[in-house]
Design a protein around this motif. Structure first.
Motif, mmCIF file in Angstrom:
data_model
loop_
_atom_site.group_PDB
_atom_site.id
_atom_site.type_symbol
_atom_site.label_atom_id
_atom_site.label_comp_id
_atom_site.label_asym_id
_atom_site.label_seq_id
_atom_site.Cartn_x
_atom_site.Cartn_y
_atom_site.Cartn_z
ATOM 1 N N GLY A 677 33.208 34.186 54.103
ATOM 2 C CA GLY A 677 31.806 34.284 53.696
ATOM 3 C C GLY A 677 31.552 35.529 52.852
ATOM 4 N N GLU A 678 32.133 36.648 53.292
ATOM 5 C CA GLU A 678 31.991 37.892 52.519
ATOM 6 C C GLU A 678 32.652 37.723 51.155
ATOM 7 N N ALA A 679 33.782 37.047 51.152
ATOM 8 C CA ALA A 679 34.505 36.864 49.885
ATOM 9 C C ALA A 679 33.687 36.018 48.916
ATOM 10 N N ASP A 680 32.973 35.034 49.446
ATOM 11 C CA ASP A 680 32.138 34.216 48.569
ATOM 12 C C ASP A 680 30.981 35.032 48.011
ATOM 13 N N GLN A 681 30.461 35.937 48.840
ATOM 14 C CA GLN A 681 29.408 36.833 48.363
ATOM 15 C C GLN A 681 29.941 37.721 47.247
ATOM 16 N N LEU A 682 31.173 38.161 47.430
ATOM 17 C CA LEU A 682 31.819 38.981 46.394
ATOM 18 C C LEU A 682 31.908 38.191 45.095
ATOM 19 N N ARG A 683 32.351 36.943 45.229
ATOM 20 C CA ARG A 683 32.485 36.098 44.045
ATOM 21 C C ARG A 683 31.137 35.915 43.353
ATOM 22 N N LYS A 684 30.118 35.671 44.144
ATOM 23 C CA LYS A 684 28.792 35.453 43.566
ATOM 24 C C LYS A 684 28.302 36.696 42.847
ATOM 25 N N THR A 685 28.536 37.837 43.490
ATOM 26 C CA THR A 685 28.088 39.087 42.869
ATOM 27 C C THR A 685 28.818 39.309 41.564
ATOM 28 N N MET A 686 30.102 39.049 41.564
ATOM 29 C CA MET A 686 30.876 39.220 40.338
ATOM 30 C C MET A 686 30.380 38.290 39.258
ATOM 31 N N THR A 687 29.984 37.108 39.663
ATOM 32 C CA THR A 687 29.602 36.108 38.673
ATOM 33 C C THR A 687 28.214 36.370 38.108
ATOM 34 N N HIS A 688 27.285 36.752 38.994
ATOM 35 C CA HIS A 688 25.895 36.793 38.557
ATOM 36 C C HIS A 688 25.329 38.192 38.394
ATOM 37 N N ASN A 689 25.808 39.111 39.188
ATOM 38 C CA ASN A 689 25.156 40.410 39.197
ATOM 39 C C ASN A 689 26.171 41.473 38.859
#
Lengths: 1068, 81
Positions: A677-689
């Protein structure tokens, strides 16, 4: 208490053409002036309410929700929600205003106001309010009566007389009269500014929008057009000056702001309906049972790994409270299965083994090693989002099912906001400025379809066809500035393509509903707003390719009853051989020039190659130069290396190149010990923010954790920067797998059943990448004949007749559904015997019959189409004569020998009416002339050596200008001739010099160098010229061909604006 | 009244001021400010916004004036009567 007044009457861009600032801008301006609160009162809606909430949270300003409504007598009233009950009442009021009145003219009745006043505060309205009107008309008694009416509805404590002094003529007098009346009746006054933009700098944009809305130009006065820029958010000083002798007016803004709750909107509630279960049972238990059953069906063996996976997923789903949601989707797909409606899940839902076991998805994530957390996790704040594609022809059945199952009041479509893009902005601004229509039209048509309004300046600088406009540089500058100002402003509420929300309580209690142009109930929020509120949406999309697959299957089953698409083997070498050759025009996702080129270079051999191609051929990976490294490694031209052996299991299937978002999650999990779950948050942050600070902080955390797990800091940082570089371009593997599955199956159909597949594609137009004529050419190149429509043989759809494709009525331009039905019904009784018979027994209109003659429908009776046209006139006259005073045989039969149309004329009419050529390509008519000039065909090009300078010609098909890594402009297109397609590319210089020919001429001659890559051939173009037909005769059909962007039919005179797509569906 | 020059008008800028002095042809008279409003003008042609005043002179005449933003001169919009 703050002493800074509050704006209680504010319009944002969500007042659609009456607000020139977005919500965020308004809130920022309020915060700048240290205003403690701000209201949002858009016309008949709370479209921007969620954004107000979020913007106010960020800025520390209190949000006040309201709306400005129009009463049935046409006067305005301002309403503010004091309590949650007031909010629900406002939602009901607005819904009824929209649903009970013609679309686009919502009105509130007094009776409705009576029923739903509780919890709201009313302000008497702006200059368009009834009170102002009555005072200006000196009808003081009626003004008093109106106030007493409002007092009766809202109560004395909840009604305020709204004073607006925005330095317009008459404002001071009106305000004085309002104060007198207020004193007389003992009612409070409150000051508002009727805000329509954040600052005076936005006034020109608002003025333009107002002119556009009123249908006038800037040179024309209008009573509804404000004469000054004083409707912005001004500071307290201005307020205090204007109300210097009535401090109560601005002080009451603070009292009202204090009274109104900021917590009236639904937020983070679970509004999804509960799934009906037996007494004593729970939704969670039912879900577990179904998953268990599904697992037994899907898997030959329930391994410990599978068991752990399913347990984990179910735990997350149930903990988050989404069991009801999954059961609802399971029920929906079960309905589709029972009705034989083809469907396919798309997106990240295929990362879920539970979805696979329930039959929602057809991708096995366990086998592919896909992490569930890409779809759902405890750490992820987003709700599950399940998207399902359905057969386009049957999606409506699914919609109807959902409405019947849950009740119409509990179902609505998700809204979406259409914003001004470049073309629409150019048209609006040009028209409002009073510029000549033809000039504006010409300019707008030259703008790329997907250009944004605030990107116009860059487009103007780089696009040669735009620079050839009629304006001076100064005019262009003003024009562009004005377009940029209205960029991204919403101009109306649209309907999400397939997003549907199902609510536990009636939707109208939580968010207002209005009617879409298609007659569906749609909410006033988009998907992001709904998610914040607590709704979970379901995307029920339509995919025409599924319709084509269904039709192809049915056609195949006529000869092979046991054939099913679901039984297609995944390892058919003939199919992969075809994919490697690049001959995949028509196949889903892998037919574009870029895809075909990739597969010829990749030597594709397995399903994973297709899945990767779906992920790679997108602007992001191309710009990020991900394609070539993958291809070189896949072909063994470069060694496959990994930064660390632990990355090999994750990246092996993509040759060490991270392509999929799931790989980012797995890398972060494996190396840095992030939870998935944390890793997906990391991915999202990298992608969008991608703010620098946030990236650095994430990087630090990643390295720290990796070091804790025994990796070196240098390696950890290297891996982090490496995945950071790719994260922006990553694609969801589950989605790639879903689409890749369809891509392979359609390629298989293309390889083994091309006639049935192309027949289905031609029946389902418009769809796909290429126009119908290109599909027809590809069919002919495969040795498949095309047969014209036949009055006694054709069906609505195209069918296969002894290996040939019989064109169906769907291909006849302008043929209506009721006409088709009439023809088929009459034919069921007995076949038609003559033209007269057709005229007698059907309701086909004359123009339809003429088109049928001209495209060869009756060739079986007589090959002379001109003679048939003459006979048709006689038959029509007879039809009309029947039942008249004149006997039918009074009309003489004019059948005489008359020369038929020439082959060229017949070809042209077929092209016009069917959108394709039946038995030859237009270029075959020109080949002799071209050969004389040394211009090669696409067949000849394949024989030339790499790097040879050549000239070739063809129809321009699908020109497009995707973004590139360098930022330079590149144009890709196909040139089509009778032998096939040639992929061409114009780089920056050639594009600047000749690009406009490719975009405006149907037929061109190009010069350039051959490039052979893998099994494919393309041409790098250096020069382009329009092709002029050999005849100077204006009647030559080529002289009537216009740009592929615009086609004017010589038969109907109608103009079609499609890029190379000529087909239309039957008109209903 | 004749031409109104820049030295001939004094419009009170403090709040509560509703009177002004008007000088023309060497004659000074007071006027009551009936109304103040703002017009944005033909912004698309580069015109600047202006503040307009409707005045009632001592001798009962009504006129509308504004101050030219760039030149700073007072101009008469119209005489009502």
């Amino acid at each position: 208490m703050s002493h800074t007044p509050v704006h209680l009457h504010v319009h944002s861009g969500f007042s659609f053409m009456d607000g020139a600032s977005m919500v965020e801008e308004l809130v920022s301006q309020a915060a700048r002036y240290e205003m403690p609160a701000i209201a949002l009162t858009d016309h008949h809606g709370i479209y921007g309410a969620m954004r107000l909430l979020q913007a106010c949270d960020r800025q520390g300003v209190k949000p006040l929700i309201g709306a400005e409504v129009t009463m049935e007598d046409g006067f305005h009233l301002t309403l503010l929600c004091e309590t949650a009950e007031g909010y629900s009442n406002l939602c009901r009021l607005l819904s009824q205003a929209h649903l009970n009145h013609p679309r686009g003219s919502p009105r509130v009745s007094l009776q409705c106001l009576h029923q739903h006043a509780q919890g709201m505060i009313a302000l008497t309205g702006c200059r368009l309010g009834k009170l102002t009107y009555l005072l200006r008309a000196r009808r003081y008694a009626q003004a008093e009566e109106w106030l007493r009416t409002l007092t009766g509805i809202f109560g004395r404590a909840n009604l305020f007389i709204e004073c607006q002094h925005t330095l317009k003529p008459g404002d001071a007098w009106i305000t004085a009269r309002q104060r007198e009346l207020a004193q007389h009746l003992g009612l409070p006054v409150v000051a508002t500014a009727n805000v329509h933009y954040a600052t005076a700098q936005s006034f020109p944009a608002h003025d333009l929008l107002t002119c556009a809305r009123l249908g006038i130009t800037v040179s024309q006065p209008h009573p509804l057009r404000p004469i000054n820029d004083c409707n912005g958010i001004e500071d307290a000083l201005h307020w205090c000056e204007r109300y210097h002798d009535c401090a109560e007016a601005w002080q009451n803004t603070l009292h009202i702001a204090d009274r109104c709750s900021s917590d009236v909107l639904p937020r983070n509630q679970n509004l999804f309906p509960l799934f009906p279960v037996a007494s004593g049972c729970t939704a969670e238990a039912v879900l577990m049972h179904l998953v268990r059953e599904g697992a037994i069906r899907r898997y030959t063996e329930i391994t410990p790994l599978l068991r752990r996976r399913l347990k984990k997923e179910l735990r997350v789903i149930c903990t988050l409270g989404y069991a009801d949601y999954f059961l609802a989707v399971w029920e929906l797909v079960r309905f589709a299965q029972e009705r034989g409606i083809r469907y396919s899940a798309r997106g990240s839902v295929s990362d879920s083994a539970v979805a696979y076991c329930l039959g929602i998805s057809e991708i096995d994530p366990v086998k592919r090693g896909l992490p569930f957390e890409r779809f759902l996790s405890l750490e992820r704040s987003q709700k599950p989002d399940i998207d399902i594609d359905f057969d386009a022809t049957r999606r409506e059945e699914v919609f109807q099912y959902v409405q019947q199952r849950y009740g119409a009041a509990h179902v609505a479509m998700v809204g979406t906001f259409s914003t001004y893009r470049a073309r629409s902005a150019v048209r609006l601004v040009g028209k409002a400025l009073g510029l000549p229509e033809e000039v504006v039209d010409r300019l707008a048509k030259r703008i790329p379809p997907f250009c944004y309004a605030d990107d116009l300046e860059r487009s103007f600088a780089k696009a040669p066809e735009l620079r050839q406009s009629a304006f001076s540089p100064q005019q262009i500058e003003l024009y562009l500035q004005l377009c940029a100002r209205i960029a991204n402003l919403p101009h109306h509420l649209g309907t999400h393509l397939g997003g549907i929300l199902i609510s536990r309580k009636p939707v109208e209690e939580a968010v207002p509903v209005q009617m879409s142009p298609m007659g569906r109930r749609v909410v006033q929020w988009d998907k992001d707003d709904l998610e914040v509120a607590g709704f979970i949406k379901l995307d029920l999309l339509s995919l025409k390719m599924l319709s084509a697959v269904q039709q192809a299957e049915e056609q195949i089953q006529r000869a092979q009853p046991g054939f099913h698409v679901r039984d297609i083997p995944y390892d058919d070498q003939d199919t992969f051989e075809m994919i490697r050759s690049g001959e995949t025009v028509g196949a889903f996702q892998i037919e574009s020039p870029a895809q075909r080129s990739l597969h010829t270079r990749l030597h594709s051999q397995c399903q994973m190659d297709i899945d990767v191609s779906v992920a790679l051929i997108r602007p992001g990976p191309i710009q990020g130069d991900m394609v070539s490294p993958f291809v070189h490694r896949r072909n063994g031209e470069e060694p496959v290396t990994y930064l660390h052996p632990d990355l090999e299991p994750i990246l092996r299937h993509t040759c060490g190149v991270p392509v999929f978002q799931e790989q980012i999650i797995l890398i972060a999990t494996r190396l840095a010990g992030f939870t998935p779950g944390e890793a997906d948050q990391l991915r999202k942050t990298m992608t969008h923010n991608r703010s620098r600070q946030e990236m650095e902080s994430l990087g630090k955390l990643f390295v720290e954790r990796a070091v804790q797990r025994g990796y070196s800091p240098q390696l950890a940082m290297q891996v982090y920067e490496w995945i950071y570089g790719f994260a922006g371009y990553g694609f969801c593997e589950a989605h790639a797998a879903s689409f890749g599955d369809i891509a392979y199956k359609t390629a298989y159909l293309l390889r083994h059943y091309p006639a049935q597949f192309y027949a289905a594609l031609l029946s389902c137009q418009p769809m796909g990448y290429y126009p119908p004529n290109t599909l027809a050419l590809q069919a002919r190149l495969r040795g498949i004949r095309l047969l014209p429509p036949d009055v006694n043989r054709s069906q609505t759809a195209c069918t296969v007749e002894k290996g040939a494709i019989r064109l169906g009525w769907c291909r006849v331009r302008g043929m209506r559904c009721d006409e088709i039905e009439s023809l088929l019904q009459a034919r069921e009784e007995r076949p038609f015997e003559s033209l007269a018979d057709v005229c007698r027994r059907t309701t086909l209109q004359q123009d339809t019959l003429e088109r049928m003659v001209l495209c060869g429908t009756f060739d079986g009776w007589h090959p002379n189409r001109r003679r048939l046209l003459i006979e048709l006139n006689h038959c029509i006259a007879n039809r009309r004569a029947c039942g008249s005073l004149f006997p039918a045989d009074w009309l003489q039969n004019p059948l005489v020998d008359t020369p038929d149309f020439t082959p060229w004329e017949k070809f042209w009419y077929e092209w016009e009416i069917l959108g394709l050529s039946i038995d030859c390509h237009i270029m075959s008519h020109l080949r002799d002339h071209l050969q004389q000039q040394g211009i090669l065909s696409s067949y000849d090009l394949k024989q030339q050596r790499d790097g040879t300078w050549v000239s070739t010609a063809g129809l321009v098909v699908c020109p497009h200008r995707p973004p590139t890594r360098s930022g330079r402009r590149v144009l890709f297109a196909c040139l089509e001739d009778e032998f096939g397609l040639t992929d061409v590319v114009l780089f920056e210089q050639a594009y600047q010099s000749y690009g406009h020919w490719m975009l405006t001429q149907p037929l061109v001659i190009v010069e350039g160098r051959i490039q052979h890559r893998g099994q494919g051939t393309s041409l790098i173009v250096y020069r382009v010229a329009p092709y002029h037909p050999p005849a100077t005769d204006d009647r030559h059909p080529l002289s009537q061909m216009h740009s592929p962007f615009q086609h004017t039919s010589p038969v109907t005179g109608s103009v079609t604006l499609r890029t190379g797509i000529w087909g239309e569906s039957p008109k209903s | 009244m004749g031409q109104i020059t820049s030295r001939s008008i004094n419009i009170g800028s403090a709040k509560n001021q509703s009177r002004c002095e008007v000088q023309s042809d060497a004659k000074l008279s007071r006027a009551h400010i009936l109304e103040v409003w703002v017009e944005t003008g033909r912004w698309w042609q580069g015109e600047e916004r202006r503040t307009c005043y409707r005045l009632l002179t001592e001798d009962g005449k009504v006129l509308e004036i504004y101050k030219e933003p760039s030149a700073g001169e007072w101009c008469v919009l119209r005489w009502i009567d």
